[in-house]
Design an enzyme around this catalytic site. Structure first.
Site, PDB file in Angstrom:
ATOM      1  N   GLY A  21      -0.864  -0.959  14.320  1.00 27.37           N
ATOM      2  CA  GLY A  21       0.473  -1.339  13.870  1.00 27.37           C
ATOM      3  C   GLY A  21       0.696  -0.857  12.459  1.00 27.37           C
ATOM      4  O   GLY A  21      -0.154  -0.176  11.865  1.00 27.37           O
ATOM      5  N   GLY A  22       1.836  -1.229  11.892  1.00 25.42           N
ATOM      6  CA  GLY A  22       2.179  -0.740  10.575  1.00 25.42           C
ATOM      7  C   GLY A  22       1.235  -1.207   9.482  1.00 25.42           C
ATOM      8  O   GLY A  22       1.097  -0.554   8.447  1.00 25.42           O
ATOM      9  N   MET A  23       0.559  -2.331   9.698  1.00 20.68           N
ATOM     10  CA  MET A  23      -0.310  -2.881   8.663  1.00 20.68           C
ATOM     11  C   MET A  23      -1.734  -3.108   9.152  1.00 20.68           C
ATOM     12  O   MET A  23      -2.494  -3.821   8.497  1.00 20.68           O
ATOM     13  CB  MET A  23       0.259  -4.219   8.169  1.00 20.68           C
ATOM     14  CG  MET A  23       1.557  -4.076   7.430  1.00 20.68           C
ATOM     15  SD  MET A  23       1.363  -3.198   5.872  1.00 20.68           S
ATOM     16  CE  MET A  23       2.935  -2.359   5.797  1.00 20.68           C
ATOM     17  N   LYS A  41      -7.346  -8.345  15.197  1.00 23.44           N
ATOM     18  CA  LYS A  41      -6.409  -7.581  14.377  1.00 23.44           C
ATOM     19  C   LYS A  41      -6.984  -7.408  12.982  1.00 23.44           C
ATOM     20  O   LYS A  41      -7.266  -8.389  12.281  1.00 23.44           O
ATOM     21  CB  LYS A  41      -5.070  -8.308  14.309  1.00 23.44           C
ATOM     22  CG  LYS A  41      -4.059  -7.680  13.357  1.00 23.44           C
ATOM     23  CD  LYS A  41      -3.315  -6.538  13.986  1.00 23.44           C
ATOM     24  CE  LYS A  41      -2.248  -6.021  13.042  1.00 23.44           C
ATOM     25  NZ  LYS A  41      -1.372  -5.042  13.673  1.00 23.44           N
ATOM     26  N   ASP A 139      10.040  -7.767  15.267  1.00 21.31           N
ATOM     27  CA  ASP A 139       9.584  -6.423  15.639  1.00 21.31           C
ATOM     28  C   ASP A 139       9.449  -6.299  17.154  1.00 21.31           C
ATOM     29  O   ASP A 139       8.443  -5.789  17.668  1.00 21.31           O
ATOM     30  CB  ASP A 139       8.252  -6.110  14.956  1.00 21.31           C
ATOM     31  CG  ASP A 139       7.955  -4.600  14.928  1.00 21.31           C
ATOM     32  OD1 ASP A 139       8.910  -3.810  15.079  1.00 21.31           O
ATOM     33  OD2 ASP A 139       6.787  -4.227  14.762  1.00 21.31           O
TER      34      ASP A 139
END
Length: 561
Positions: A21-23, A41, A139
């Site tokens: 993901g973006g982060m 994650k 999102d």
């Protein structure tokens, strides 16, 4: 630094990466303490972030993880744990063997409108639960919707991929969310509301059925320009799903379809098409064999007649039938017509349907009839709460009734409950704020913010045997297909009552298991069937309310007795 096979927090052994993901990155891992697979994650801040920005983003990650961790929902990935390693948070989540909706579309092509509606109903249910808990997803996109290998639909990444909505974290060229799935107001000024999530849901479902997003352009800047100045590209494959998509993708948040209205319309689309062999969502290739283009072709002539009409703000698509002396509610008419399409299958013909607004009256439209009974009539003829699974019309009255009693003979119901009665002698405890509607001989009481339903069936035969009555009803409904996946839990006589039986069972509705308890009882020359139905995972929490309803229902004694 190689991290494969790394042991995080002395417990979670990393395996292969399964997403990014973006982060951060998502790893498949093994929980060595509980001996189970999990998803982990990893928080990976961009290099351009300052130390202060990293701290703020880390804190926001933890807050969002705690919010998502409060959710216990079959269509939301569960959060198990938050641990720290090397000074950074790692989020431990449920591992769902799956492909993302984005991957499925890329590999297998777009879904049919009916299967897309099934996906939409699952994601909408997840978003509704999140909004109720005060959590905004921010999102929603095909990448964050998982299609499990078993057909389960799951929404993931609640705030784990993008946390920059409040402007506290900035960077060069940073786009808040994914431009093709971010709402106009969010792209414009960062505003986040439940309506923003619904817009993103509409864009996601548009992609699922069309194979591309409604604002697909050559680059992100072109997409953002189109988002600010243009209407979404008209859907061409969506069929009956089209009005739902355009209603969700309206620029002004207040003009978008509400979540209850979207749910009602999606259920109508699903009920108008044959159900898959099993619950859940198959891949597009397998789904087309069940709910593919044949059904869409049947509907094409009817769709053409209303294609130019704007979608109504509150009322669903209506199939009008020949009116009786006392016409039933419009949603009942619609459900009967859509159920008829299901009975006739791809060999039948639906003459048309009418889109109407609140102030308009239904205009009869010829519909091909069938000599076999419709599922609506089959269910409504008995006393199952499945009668109340039908879409409810808008504008139903809500409890409490005017001057409703809150107790009887010196004792009171729980706060927020009152007695409902129609004057015929029964007194039914119902939570305040629930809608009520009579369908045949059954009163339906519906939770406006969930799927809980209470049903009270009148005019049972007081001379009948309660166990036999329940067994006969079960056999009738199972034979008719009205209780898919039926599993009996118990059917027993209640010895302490004059004449009563409890019938408890589960069945599958809209891809989710529902749990039902029905009490059939006779008292003072009358007989009733009282039912409570809810989703399986809510049953334990609801059980005290179920028992309260069954213990506080009463009927007036005849005069002179």
């Amino acid at each position: 630094m190689a991290v494969e096979r790394m042991l995080v927090a002395g417990r979670y052994r990393l395996g292969e990466p399964v997403g990014a993901g973006g982060m951060g990155r998502v790893w498949r891992a093994r929980d060595e303490m509980l001996d189970r697979d999990v998803a982990v994650k990893e928080f990976v801040p961009p290099e351009w972030m300052s130390d202060e920005e990293r701290v703020r983003l880390r804190d926001r990650t933890l807050r969002e993880a705690r919010s998502a961790g409060r959710l216990n929902h079959p269509h939301v990935v569960r959060i198990y744990d938050v641990v720290h390693a090397d000074g950074l948070p790692w989020i431990v989540m449920e591992y769902v063997p799956s492909r993302s909706l984005y991957q499925v579309i890329q590999d297998d092509g777009p879904y049919s409108p009916a299967t897309t509606a099934r996906i939409g109903l699952a994601v909408l249910d997840a978003l509704t639960a999140a909004h109720r808990a005060g959590v905004l997803h921010r999102d929603v996109k095909p990448h964050n919707v998982l299609i499990g290998h078993d057909g389960r639909v799951v929404l993931t990444d609640f705030g784990l991929a993008t946390f920059m909505d409040d402007g506290s974290v900035t960077g060069p060229g940073l786009i808040v969310g994914s431009p093709q799935y971010v709402s106009p107001e969010r792209a414009r000024d960062g505003t986040s509301t439940p309506e923003s999530d619904l817009w993103s849901l509409g864009a996601t479902l548009y992609t699922a059925v069309e194979g591309r997003s409604p604002y697909a352009r050559e680059n992100a800047m072109a997409t953002l320009m189109a988002l600010a100045t243009e209407e979404p590209d008209p859907p061409v494959r969506a069929g009956m799903l089209g009005p739902v998509l355009t209603g969700l993708l309206r620029h002004e948040p207040r003009e978008r379809l509400s979540a209850p209205e979207v749910e009602r319309r999606l259920r109508m689309i699903i009920s108008a098409t044959p159900s898959p062999v099993r619950a859940g969502v198959p891949s597009p290739r397998r789904a087309r064999a069940v709910v593919g283009s044949d059904i869409d072709q049947i509907m094409a002539p009817a769709r053409a007649s209303v294609a130019a009409l704007p979608p109504p703000p509150a009322e669903p698509l209506i199939v009008a039938r020949k009116p009786k002396t006392e016409p039933p509610p419009r949603s009942t008419l619609m459900a009967a017509g859509l159920a008829l399409v299901t009975v006739l299958g791809i060999g039948g013909i639906m003459a048309g349907y009418l889109v109407q607004r609140d102030e308009e009256k239904a205009v009869p439209v010829p519909v091909l009839t069938s000599p076999s009974p419709s599922p609506l009539r089959t269910v409504a003829a008995g006393f199952s709460p499945a009668t109340c699974d039908l879409p409810a019309p808008s504008g139903l009255p809500v409890t409490p009734q005017r001057a409703a009693a809150r107790g009887v003979k010196g004792w009171s119901l729980l706060g927020g409950w009152s007695y409902f009665t129609d004057g015929s002698g029964f007194h039914m405890p119902v939570p305040d704020g629930w809608t009520y509607q009579r369908i045949g001989t059954t009163f339906c009481f519906r939770d406006p913010v969930g799927t809980r339903v209470m049903a009270l069936s009148l005019d049972r035969d007081p001379a009948g045997d309660p166990v036999k009555a329940c067994r006969t009803e079960a056999q009738r409904l199972v034979r008719s297909g009205a209780l898919p996946g039926y599993q009996q839990i118990t059917l027993e006589r209640k010895e302490l009552l004059n004449k009563a039986a409890d019938w408890e069972y589960t069945y599958v509705a809209d891809g989710a298991q529902r749990h039902v308890r029905t009490r059939w009882l006779a008292t003072d020359g009358k007989a009733y069937a009282i039912s409570w139905a809810t989703r399986e995972f809510d049953w334990t929490a609801d059980l005290p309310k179920v028992n309260m309803v069954l213990s506080t229902f009463y009927a007036d004694r005849p005069a002179g007795s």
